[in-house]
Scaffold this motif. Structure first.
Motif, mmCIF file in Angstrom:
data_model
loop_
_atom_site.group_PDB
_atom_site.id
_atom_site.type_symbol
_atom_site.label_atom_id
_atom_site.label_comp_id
_atom_site.label_asym_id
_atom_site.label_seq_id
_atom_site.Cartn_x
_atom_site.Cartn_y
_atom_site.Cartn_z
ATOM 1 N N LEU A 20 41.391 51.413 55.947
ATOM 2 C CA LEU A 20 40.620 50.282 56.458
ATOM 3 C C LEU A 20 39.462 49.925 55.528
ATOM 4 C CD1 LEU A 20 40.562 51.015 60.296
ATOM 5 C CD2 LEU A 20 41.745 49.158 59.113
ATOM 6 N N THR A 21 38.987 50.888 54.750
ATOM 7 C CA THR A 21 37.933 50.561 53.779
ATOM 8 C C THR A 21 38.513 49.809 52.579
ATOM 9 O OG1 THR A 21 38.161 52.653 52.588
ATOM 10 C CG2 THR A 21 36.604 52.595 54.421
ATOM 11 N N CYS A 22 39.828 49.777 52.447
ATOM 12 C CA CYS A 22 40.473 49.068 51.343
ATOM 13 C C CYS A 22 40.806 47.625 51.706
ATOM 14 C CB CYS A 22 41.753 49.792 50.930
ATOM 15 S SG CYS A 22 41.465 51.459 50.275
ATOM 16 N N GLN A 23 40.434 47.203 52.893
ATOM 17 C CA GLN A 23 40.670 45.813 53.280
ATOM 18 C C GLN A 23 39.664 44.903 52.582
ATOM 19 O OE1 GLN A 23 39.217 44.797 57.381
ATOM 20 N NE2 GLN A 23 38.979 47.003 57.533
ATOM 21 N N SER A 24 40.106 43.700 52.298
ATOM 22 C CA SER A 24 39.260 42.734 51.600
ATOM 23 C C SER A 24 38.568 41.818 52.589
ATOM 24 C CB SER A 24 40.123 41.898 50.647
ATOM 25 O OG SER A 24 39.401 40.778 50.176
ATOM 26 N N PRO A 25 37.343 41.413 52.313
ATOM 27 C CA PRO A 25 36.675 40.431 53.179
ATOM 28 C C PRO A 25 37.361 39.070 53.133
ATOM 29 C CG PRO A 25 35.381 40.842 51.197
ATOM 30 C CD PRO A 25 36.480 41.866 51.207
ATOM 31 N N TYR A 26 38.278 38.895 52.185
ATOM 32 C CA TYR A 26 39.004 37.640 52.068
ATOM 33 C C TYR A 26 40.378 37.732 52.724
ATOM 34 C CZ TYR A 26 35.480 37.579 48.416
ATOM 35 O OH TYR A 26 34.293 37.705 47.727
ATOM 36 N N GLY A 27 40.698 38.874 53.305
ATOM 37 C CA GLY A 27 41.992 39.091 53.927
ATOM 38 C C GLY A 27 42.866 39.996 53.085
ATOM 39 N N GLY A 28 43.679 40.792 53.738
ATOM 40 C CA GLY A 28 44.600 41.668 53.028
ATOM 41 C C GLY A 28 43.974 42.990 52.629
ATOM 42 N N PHE A 29 44.772 43.832 51.962
ATOM 43 C CA PHE A 29 44.359 45.163 51.533
ATOM 44 C C PHE A 29 44.683 45.349 50.056
ATOM 45 C CE2 PHE A 29 44.973 45.425 56.034
ATOM 46 C CZ PHE A 29 44.080 46.365 56.496
ATOM 47 N N GLY A 30 43.818 46.086 49.372
ATOM 48 C CA GLY A 30 44.073 46.471 47.993
ATOM 49 C C GLY A 30 44.625 47.875 47.930
ATOM 50 N N LYS A 31 45.021 48.311 46.737
ATOM 51 C CA LYS A 31 45.609 49.639 46.593
ATOM 52 C C LYS A 31 44.564 50.740 46.714
ATOM 53 C CE LYS A 31 47.011 51.097 42.673
ATOM 54 N NZ LYS A 31 47.812 51.213 41.412
ATOM 55 N N VAL A 32 43.333 50.455 46.300
ATOM 56 C CA VAL A 32 42.229 51.403 46.418
ATOM 57 C C VAL A 32 40.994 50.631 46.859
ATOM 58 C CG1 VAL A 32 43.117 53.016 44.684
ATOM 59 C CG2 VAL A 32 41.650 51.128 43.977
ATOM 60 N N GLN A 60 48.316 60.342 48.069
ATOM 61 C CA GLN A 60 48.723 60.197 46.671
ATOM 62 C C GLN A 60 50.245 60.291 46.595
ATOM 63 O OE1 GLN A 60 48.100 64.915 45.640
ATOM 64 N NE2 GLN A 60 46.795 63.444 44.618
ATOM 65 N N GLY A 61 50.834 59.696 45.564
ATOM 66 C CA GLY A 61 52.282 59.705 45.431
ATOM 67 C C GLY A 61 52.833 60.986 44.842
ATOM 68 N N ARG A 62 52.048 61.656 44.013
ATOM 69 C CA ARG A 62 52.445 62.907 43.376
ATOM 70 C C ARG A 62 51.207 63.786 43.221
ATOM 71 N NH1 ARG A 62 54.920 61.083 37.844
ATOM 72 N NH2 ARG A 62 53.413 59.408 38.129
ATOM 73 N N PRO A 63 51.382 65.089 42.983
ATOM 74 C CA PRO A 63 50.221 65.955 42.773
ATOM 75 C C PRO A 63 49.377 65.483 41.600
ATOM 76 C CG PRO A 63 52.187 67.274 43.161
ATOM 77 C CD PRO A 63 52.642 65.854 43.018
ATOM 78 N N ASN A 64 48.063 65.613 41.748
ATOM 79 C CA ASN A 64 47.090 65.291 40.696
ATOM 80 C C ASN A 64 47.029 63.806 40.358
ATOM 81 O OD1 ASN A 64 46.455 68.097 40.348
ATOM 82 N ND2 ASN A 64 48.307 68.310 39.133
ATOM 83 N N LYS A 65 47.489 62.954 41.276
ATOM 84 C CA LYS A 65 47.386 61.515 41.097
ATOM 85 C C LYS A 65 46.351 60.955 42.061
ATOM 86 C CE LYS A 65 50.627 61.101 37.988
ATOM 87 N NZ LYS A 65 50.357 60.615 36.606
ATOM 88 N N LEU A 66 45.902 59.727 41.780
ATOM 89 C CA LEU A 66 44.935 59.080 42.653
ATOM 90 C C LEU A 66 45.601 58.598 43.931
ATOM 91 C CD1 LEU A 66 42.964 56.956 40.022
ATOM 92 C CD2 LEU A 66 42.325 59.170 40.993
ATOM 93 N N GLN A 67 44.807 58.451 44.980
ATOM 94 C CA GLN A 67 45.332 57.933 46.245
ATOM 95 C C GLN A 67 45.625 56.443 46.126
ATOM 96 O OE1 GLN A 67 42.000 59.529 47.757
ATOM 97 N NE2 GLN A 67 40.652 58.017 46.900
ATOM 98 N N ASP A 68 46.459 55.956 47.012
ATOM 99 C CA ASP A 68 46.897 54.569 46.982
ATOM 100 C C ASP A 68 47.318 54.224 48.405
ATOM 101 O OD1 ASP A 68 48.461 52.203 46.747
ATOM 102 O OD2 ASP A 68 48.920 52.658 44.664
ATOM 103 N N THR A 69 46.892 53.066 48.894
ATOM 104 C CA THR A 69 47.158 52.717 50.290
ATOM 105 C C THR A 69 48.650 52.642 50.609
ATOM 106 O OG1 THR A 69 46.909 50.379 49.696
ATOM 107 C CG2 THR A 69 44.990 51.483 50.650
ATOM 108 N N CYS A 70 49.491 52.273 49.648
ATOM 109 C CA CYS A 70 50.922 52.129 49.956
ATOM 110 C C CYS A 70 51.541 53.465 50.338
ATOM 111 C CB CYS A 70 51.671 51.492 48.797
ATOM 112 S SG CYS A 70 51.813 52.508 47.315
#
Length: 286
Positions: A193-205, A155-165
């Motif tokens: 790796l679970t955030c990877q797309s079957p179409y290629g690339g990765f999403g934020k969550v 996560q980028g800050r406390p109490n925030k959601l996780q994000d692949t970046c």
């Protein structure tokens, strides 16, 4: 009152144009376009660089350090994963990171920064043995378990959601301090790796559509995840009796010719290798 409000708005816009993001971009360009080898060999006083005032730049970056060890975009602001990376990377490129952390007035800053970075990784709870492992969720072409329940992203800050970046922003910050090993690297790799797309690339969550930004930063962290003991295949430690104890288990070949992991964290490793195998079969990997 109207004039005062307009003036405040202008000042805020000015502040937004002089934060650590622009400092990092400037220093990165300076670093790439100047002869660092010639400078280090012929100029013993790096503060007298003809293009940049290293001492002033270092002082400004250090003024952005927050009470918890993180770094804000400007002095007095809350620390953030992105600004912490920009500040740390700027000091690293300036060649003043180690000296800054050794300052007497900043004693303990390195330890506080490491702790802040480590605390940005979500905890990984144990799986429920009674849970139906075959029940999958489908979204945007993904098929996965309830991964958010077992997420160990950054996560980028406390109490925030996780994000692949933030695997790169936070992971990269620790990497520059040679402290990558303090992360649960396998759990973080498993998550991104679970955030990877079957179409290629990765999403934020998990389940998000892929985009270039998150794909780039995810791949950046994956590229460095083997260094500094962050995601080692196996390692040894000594038990209480002075003998060697296998911590992460061993790797064996299964009946299908694939890898089978046993011991502690074996399940996570097996999931990661399966994800890597699926990633290599995507169109973008060929």
């Amino acid at each position: 009152a109207g004039e005062g409000e307009e003036k405040t708005t202008v000042e805020e816009k000015v502040d937004d144009d002089c934060d650590l993001r622009f400092m990092y971009l400037t220093i990165a360009i300076w670093y790439l376009l100047t002869d660092q080898n010639n400078k280090s060999s012929n100029n013993n006083n790096n503060d007298k660089d003809p293009y940049i005032n290293i001492q002033s730049a270092t002082s400004y970056i250090l003024s952005c350090v927050s009470y918890d060890g993180s770094i804000g975009l400007t002095p007095g602001r809350e620390g953030h994963g992105g600004s912490t990376f920009c500040g740390t990377a700027s000091l690293h490129l300036l060649g003043t990171l180690d000296a800054s952390m050794a300052r007497r007035e900043l004693r303990g800053w390195k330890e506080d920064l490491i702790r802040w970075c480590v605390m940005r990784q979500r905890s990984l709870p144990k799986r429920d043995e009674k849970e139906n492992e075959e029940e999958l969720i489908s979204q945007n072409g993904y098929y996965y378990h309830d991964w958010d329940k077992y997420a160990a992203g950054m996560q980028g800050r406390p109490n925030k959601l996780q994000d692949t970046c933030y695997s790169y922003w936070i992971g990269g910050t620790l990497h520059m301090m040679n402290e990558s090993h303090v992360l649960d690297g396998w759990a973080l790799r498993d998550y991104v790796l679970t955030c990877q797309s079957p179409y290629g690339g990765f999403g934020k969550v998990v389940g998000a559509n892929p985009d270039l930004l998150h794909s780039f930063y995810t791949l950046c962290w994956l590229a460095m995840s083997r260094d500094q003991g962050c995601c080692e295949e196996e390692y040894d430690d000594e038990d209480d009796n002075g003998g060697e104890e296998r911590i992460c288990g061993s790797i064996e070949n299964n009946d299908n010719g694939g890898k089978k992991f046993s011991g502690h964290d074996g399940e996570i490793k097996e999931q990661v290798h399966e994800s890597l195998g699926r990633l290599s079969q995507l169109d973008c990997a060929s």
